[in-house]
Design an enzyme around this catalytic site. Structure first.
Site, short mmCIF file in Angstrom:
data_model
loop_
_atom_site.label_atom_id
_atom_site.label_comp_id
_atom_site.label_asym_id
_atom_site.label_seq_id
_atom_site.Cartn_x
_atom_site.Cartn_y
_atom_site.Cartn_z
N CYS A 2 -9.25 3.68 -10.01
CA CYS A 2 -9.95 2.61 -9.94
C CYS A 2 -9.58 2.90 -11.67
O CYS A 2 -9.35 3.90 -12.57
CB CYS A 2 -11.38 3.11 -9.69
SG CYS A 2 -11.56 3.72 -8.36
N ARG A 27 -2.56 0.63 -12.66
CA ARG A 27 -3.03 1.79 -11.88
C ARG A 27 -2.97 1.49 -9.87
O ARG A 27 -2.97 2.13 -9.85
CB ARG A 27 -4.40 2.31 -12.50
CG ARG A 27 -4.36 2.50 -13.72
CD ARG A 27 -5.50 2.98 -14.42
NE ARG A 27 -6.36 4.21 -13.78
CZ ARG A 27 -6.67 5.12 -14.21
NH1 ARG A 27 -6.18 5.37 -15.22
NH2 ARG A 27 -7.14 6.53 -13.49
N TRP A 76 -10.65 0.70 -7.09
CA TRP A 76 -9.15 1.49 -5.26
C TRP A 76 -10.80 1.96 -4.33
O TRP A 76 -11.29 3.26 -4.57
CB TRP A 76 -9.00 2.66 -5.85
CG TRP A 76 -7.70 2.83 -5.38
CD1 TRP A 76 -6.42 1.84 -4.85
CD2 TRP A 76 -7.20 3.96 -4.36
NE1 TRP A 76 -5.64 2.72 -4.00
CE2 TRP A 76 -6.25 3.60 -3.42
CE3 TRP A 76 -8.54 5.19 -3.56
CZ2 TRP A 76 -6.32 4.54 -2.68
CZ3 TRP A 76 -7.74 5.92 -2.98
CH2 TRP A 76 -6.38 5.92 -2.34
N ASN A 100 -15.65 5.66 -11.18
CA ASN A 100 -14.62 6.55 -10.69
C ASN A 100 -14.88 7.20 -10.04
O ASN A 100 -15.53 8.53 -10.38
CB ASN A 100 -13.16 6.17 -11.27
CG ASN A 100 -13.20 5.05 -12.51
OD1 ASN A 100 -13.10 4.07 -11.89
ND2 ASN A 100 -12.15 5.11 -13.48
N GLY A 101 -13.97 7.73 -9.55
CA GLY A 101 -14.41 8.92 -8.03
C GLY A 101 -15.88 8.87 -7.31
O GLY A 101 -15.60 8.25 -6.69
N GLU A 477 12.76 12.39 -2.01
CA GLU A 477 12.26 10.75 -3.76
C GLU A 477 13.16 9.76 -2.72
O GLU A 477 12.24 8.40 -3.11
CB GLU A 477 13.00 11.28 -4.16
CG GLU A 477 12.70 10.37 -5.45
CD GLU A 477 11.27 10.76 -5.84
OE1 GLU A 477 10.21 10.66 -5.30
OE2 GLU A 477 11.17 9.49 -6.93
N LYS A 481 10.47 6.47 -2.25
CA LYS A 481 10.40 5.27 -3.43
C LYS A 481 10.79 4.07 -1.93
O LYS A 481 9.76 3.46 -2.23
CB LYS A 481 11.64 5.68 -3.22
CG LYS A 481 11.91 5.73 -4.78
CD LYS A 481 11.11 5.93 -6.29
CE LYS A 481 9.36 6.28 -6.40
NZ LYS A 481 8.90 7.95 -6.93
N GLU A 484 7.20 3.51 -0.61
CA GLU A 484 6.58 3.53 -1.48
C GLU A 484 6.31 1.61 -1.59
O GLU A 484 5.13 0.77 -1.26
CB GLU A 484 6.26 3.49 -2.60
CG GLU A 484 5.83 5.53 -2.65
CD GLU A 484 5.73 5.98 -4.30
OE1 GLU A 484 7.14 6.07 -4.52
OE2 GLU A 484 4.64 5.81 -4.36
N HIS A 500 17.84 19.92 14.46
CA HIS A 500 16.47 20.29 15.12
C HIS A 500 15.21 19.37 15.27
O HIS A 500 13.48 20.15 15.05
CB HIS A 500 15.83 21.86 13.98
CG HIS A 500 17.61 22.43 13.50
ND1 HIS A 500 17.20 23.51 14.46
CD2 HIS A 500 17.86 22.67 12.84
CE1 HIS A 500 18.33 24.32 14.28
NE2 HIS A 500 18.37 23.70 12.76
N LYS A 600 -1.35 4.42 -9.26
CA LYS A 600 -0.68 4.94 -10.07
C LYS A 600 -0.99 6.78 -10.87
O LYS A 600 0.12 7.68 -10.89
CB LYS A 600 -0.55 4.23 -11.77
CG LYS A 600 0.33 5.22 -12.52
CD LYS A 600 1.97 4.77 -12.07
CE LYS A 600 3.07 5.44 -13.32
NZ LYS A 600 4.04 5.80 -11.91
O1 M6R Z 1 0.88 11.47 -12.69
P1 M6R Z 1 1.32 12.26 -11.61
O2 M6R Z 1 2.65 12.79 -11.98
O3 M6R Z 1 0.93 13.94 -11.10
O4 M6R Z 1 1.64 11.80 -9.59
C1 M6R Z 1 1.96 12.46 -9.20
C2 M6R Z 1 1.92 11.54 -7.51
O5 M6R Z 1 1.05 10.33 -7.51
C3 M6R Z 1 3.50 10.51 -8.02
O6 M6R Z 1 4.30 10.83 -8.51
C4 M6R Z 1 3.45 9.35 -7.02
O7 M6R Z 1 4.01 10.11 -5.86
C5 M6R Z 1 4.51 8.15 -7.58
N1 M6R Z 1 3.54 7.32 -6.93
C6 M6R Z 1 5.62 8.86 -6.43
O8 M6R Z 1 6.48 7.42 -6.92
#
Ligand code: M6R
Length: 605
Positions: A2, A27, A76, A100-101, A477, A481, A484, A500, A600
Site C-alpha cells: 500500500c 509498489r 494491496w 498501510n499495515g 533467482e 524472476k 514473478e 533426489h 515492490k
Molecule cells: O526490498 P527487499 O530487498 O527487502 O525486498 C525483498 C524481496 O521482497 C524482493 O527481493 C522480492 O523477492 C522481489 N520481488 C524479487 O524480484
C-alpha cells in the site's frame, strides 16, 4: 504494497495526490482512492478497484475534486477483497482515513464500536481507525490529542493518514512498524509512505520514527513522539526534479534496469574498490576479521544474493556463514554465539520481516550491518553499519539491478579483511570483479537469441533452472524472476539434488535451463544435463565459451556468456536469466513492472 500520500496547503491538492499515487504504482496495489478537503472542511472523495488510471477516469468524469488538502492511497489487499468498497480512504462521520499495515486488535475495536451504534461499510481492519478518530474528536478539544489517543489504542503495524471536517487544512499521520515520512516545501506540508510520491517542491523530508504522530498543515509538520512530546527527527533534502525516474527509450522499467546494470554495478564496485591502488575500501566500522560467524538475512532475491555470498565468505574468507530468509529467522528463536555478526540485505530497507530480524539481532547484542539500496530507509537508520548499494531507484517489482549490485558489494566484502588470501590472490579477485561491468554489457547482447527462446518458453507450463555452487542460488533467482513476471511455474534446484526428487518432473519437452560455467564442477553439471536430456528434457545452457564448446551437441540451445572469473560469473550470468524472464513475460503480455499480487516493498507480514 500500500502507498499513502497526504497534502496540506495546495490549491491543486487533488492533482498532486493523484500524481503521487501514480509515482507509487511501482509498489504494487489493487485499488486506489483519494479524498480532498476544502478550507471549510467539506470533504469529497472517489475510489476505484484496479489501476490509478481507473480512479483518474472517475475523477475526470466528475470534473476533479476541489480542496486545499487531502489524502490518497493505493491498496494491496490484506483484509477484504480488492473491491471498491474496501478501497481507501474510509469515511466515518467527519473523518476520512487511509492505512498501510495490519491492525491486529481490529476485531475487538470493531465490536466495541458496533456496540456503540457505529456501522461499517467495508471488510477492512482499517475502517475501525476512521471510526475511532471520529469518536475521539467528540472527546478531545485538540484534534492532535484525539489523534494520539486513537493511535495509542492500536496494536499491530501501521502507517496512517487522515483528514477531518473538524480540522480543516490539517493532515494527520502516524507510524508504527511501517514506513511514513513528512515533508515540507513552498508553503505546503506533505505526508507519504515513500519519498517517490512527493512532488518536486517537497524540499525537506522529515523521517518519522516508530510511535510518532504528525499533524501536517500548510508549510508545517508538528511531530510528536510516542509520549506526545515535540520531536526533532532526521531530515534530508527532498528528491526534487532530479529524483524523478522515467523509462527513457525502454518499454518497461525492468528492461531499463536490466540495461543499467553495467553502469550501476560499476558504480557500486567503485565505492568499495580502489582500482588504482588495488585496495578494498569498506567502512572502517566493518570488521569481518573479528567475526566468528556471519548470519545473512533477507527475503526473496535479497536472500538469494546472500546465498551466493555464502560461497564467497566461506571459501575466500573462511568465515562460517549462515543464510536465512527473514520470515523464518525471526520466529525460529535463533541461537547466537560469541563473535556472531548479522548482515541484512534489502533493496528497500523497509521489508517488514528483515527489519524485525535486524531488531532481534540488535537486541541480542550482535553487530548489525544493513546492505541496502535506500540510504534513508529504516534499516539504514537502525543498523550499526550501512553498506550502500548504488543501483539508483529500482521501480520494476522484479529486482534486477539491486540484486547484481548486492552481489558486487558482497563479493568485495568477502575475504576483504580475513587475510586468507595472499596479495596475488587479492589482486586476482579484484581483477575478476572489476571485469564484471564490461562483461555484463557484453551479456546484454544475448537479447536477440533469448527473444526467440522466450517465444517458446511463453507457451511452457513449467521451467526448471539448475546450477551448482554459487550458481545454485542464481538458479533459484532465475526461477523466481520467471514466475514473478510471466506466471509460469518455475523452480530452481541444485543440480546435484535432481536425482533426489525433482527429476520426476522431467518429461518430453520440459525446458531445463542449466547454468554451466567451465568451473571445477563442470563435469558434474554436464552429467546432470545428460540425465535430464535422457528423459526428454529440452536443455537450454547458459555457458561461458569454454563450457559451450565442451557441451557441443548436449544442449538444445546454448547462450554463450562472456568468460568470467568465479566472483563475476554469477553477476554476469544474472543478466541472462533476467533477459529470459523479461522477454518471456513480454511475449506473454503480462504487466511486467507491476505483476499481479506482488508488491515492490513488503512492509506487512
Ligand atoms: O526490498 P527487499 O530487498 O527487502 O525486498 C525483498 C524481496 O521482497 C524482493 O527481493 C522480492 O523477492 C522481489 N520481488 C524479487 O524480484
Amino acid at each position: 504494497m500500500c502507498g499513502i500520500v497526504g497534502v496540506s496547503g495546495r490549491a491543486d491538492a487533488c492533482e498532486v495526490l493523484v500524481e503521487g499515487l501514480r509515482r507509487l504504482e511501482y509498489r504494487g496495489y489493487d485499488s486506489a482512492g483519494v479524498c480532498g478537503a476544502g478550507l471549510d472542511g467539506a470533504m469529497a472523495g472517489e475510489r476505484a478497484a484496479g489501476k490509478v488510471s481507473a480512479l483518474a477516469a472517475k475523477l475526470a468524469a466528475r470534473g476533479g475534486l476541489a480542496g486545499m488538502s487531502g489524502i490518497a492511497h493505493t491498496r494491496w489487499a490484506t483484509h477484504g477483497a480488492a473491491e471498491e468498497r474496501n478501497a481507501h480512504p474510509h469515511r466515518a462521520g467527519r473523518v476520512a482515513l487511509v492505512h498501510n499495515g495490519i491492525i491486529e486488535n481490529h476485531a475487538a475495536l470493531k465490536a466495541e464500536l458496533m456496540a456503540a451504534g457505529r456501522t461499517f461499510q467495508s471488510d477492512t481492519d482499517s475502517e475501525v481507525v476512521a471510526h475511532l478518530f471520529d469518536a475521539a474528536l467528540d472527546v478531545h478539544a485538540d484534534p492532535h490529542d484525539a489523534w494520539r489517543a486513537v493511535v495509542g489504542r492500536l496494536q499491530g503495524a501501521f502507517a496512517l493518514a487522515a483528514v477531518s471536517e473538524s480540522a480543516p487544512g490539517l493532515v494527520f499521520g502516524a507510524r508504527k512498524a511501517a514506513p511514513l515520512l513528512a515533508a515540507l516545501g513552498n508553503g505546503t506540508g506533505y505526508i507519504a509512505s515513500d519519498a517517490m510520491a512527493l512532488p518536486e517542491d517537497a524540499a525537506t523530508i522529515i523521517y518519522l520514527e516508530d510511535g510518532d504522530t504528525v499533524v501536517a498543515g500548510p508549510g508545517s509538520a508538528d511531530v510528536r513522539d510516542a509520549q506526545g512530546r515535540p520531536a526533532q527527527r532526521k531530515q534530508a533534502a527532498g528528491p526534487g526534479v532530479f529524483g524523478r525516474v522515467d523509462k527513457g527509450p525502454f518499454r518497461h522499467f525492468m528492461e531499463k534496469e536490466i540495461h543499467e546494470q553495467p553502469e550501476v554495478v560499476g558504480r557500486t564496485l567503485a565505492a568499495y574498490l580502489d582500482l588504482a591502488g588495488g585496495a578494498v575500501n569498506l567502512p572502517a566500522a566493518v570488521d569481518f576479521a573479528a567475526m566468528n560467524r556471519l548470519l545473512i538475512v533477507g527475503c526473496g532475491t535479497a536472500a538469494y544474493a546472500g546465498m551466493v555470498a555464502r560461497y564467497w565468505f566461506e571459501s575466500l574468507a573462511g568465515l562460517p556463514t549462515e543464510v536465512d530468509i527473514a520470515s523464518e529467522f525471526r520466529y525460529r528463536d535463533p541461537a547466537f554465539a560469541k563473535g556472531d555478526a548479522a548482515l541484512f540485505i534489502s533493496q528497500s530497507g523497509e521489508t517488514a520481516d528483515t527489519l524485525e530480524a535486524l531488531r532481534l539481532c540488535k537486541a541480542a547484542g550482535l553487530i548489525t550491518i544493513a546492505l541496502t539500496n535506500t540510504p534513508h530507509s529504516t534499516m539504514a537508520r537502525e543498523a550499526d553499519i550501512v553498506l550502500p548499494t548504488l543501483a539508483g531507484p529500482e521501480i520494476g517489482v522484479a529486482s534486477t539491478k539491486a540484486f547484481t549490485c548486492q552481489l558486487a558489494a558482497l563479493a568485495v566484502a568477502a575475504g576483504a579483511q580475513r587475510e586468507r588470501m595472499d596479495a596475488q590472490a587479492v589482486q586476482a579477485a579484484i581483477a575478476d570483479l572489476s571485469a564484471a561491468p564490461r562483461l555484463m554489457g557484453e551479456a546484454l547482447n544475448l537479447r536477440q537469441g533469448v527473444d526467440a527462446l522466450a517465444l517458446d518458453l511463453a507457451r511452457s507450463d513449467i521451467v526448471l533452472f539448475l546450477g551448482r555452487n554459487s550458481l545454485y542460488p542464481l538458479a533459484l533467482e532465475g526461477a523466481l524472476k520467471l514466475k514473478e513476471i510471466s506466471y509460469i511455474h518455475a523452480e530452481g534446484y541444485a543440480a546435484g539434488e535432481l536425482k533426489h526428487g525433482p527429476i520426476a518432473l522431467i518429461e518430453e519437452g520440459v525446458a531445463v535451463i542449466v547454468l554451466a560455467p567451465m568451473d571445477a564442477l563442470f563435469d558434474k553439471t554436464r552429467s546432470s544435463i545428460e540425465q535430464v536430456r535422457a528423459r526428454g528434457a529440452r536443455v537450454i545452457a547458459v555457458a561461458d565459451p569454454e563450457a559451450a564448446a565442451a557441451l557441443d551437441g548436449q544442449s538444445a540451445l546454448t547462450f554463450v556468456t562472456p568468460a568470467a572469473g568465479r566472483l563475476a560469473a554469477p553477476i554476469v550470468m544474472a543478466v541472462a536469466v533476467q533477459l529470459i524472464a523479461y522477454l518471456t513475460a513480454v511475449h506473454k503480455g503480462t504487466d511486467v513492472d507491476q505483476p499481479r499480487n506482488l508488491a515492490k516493498s513488503v512492509t506487512v507480514e
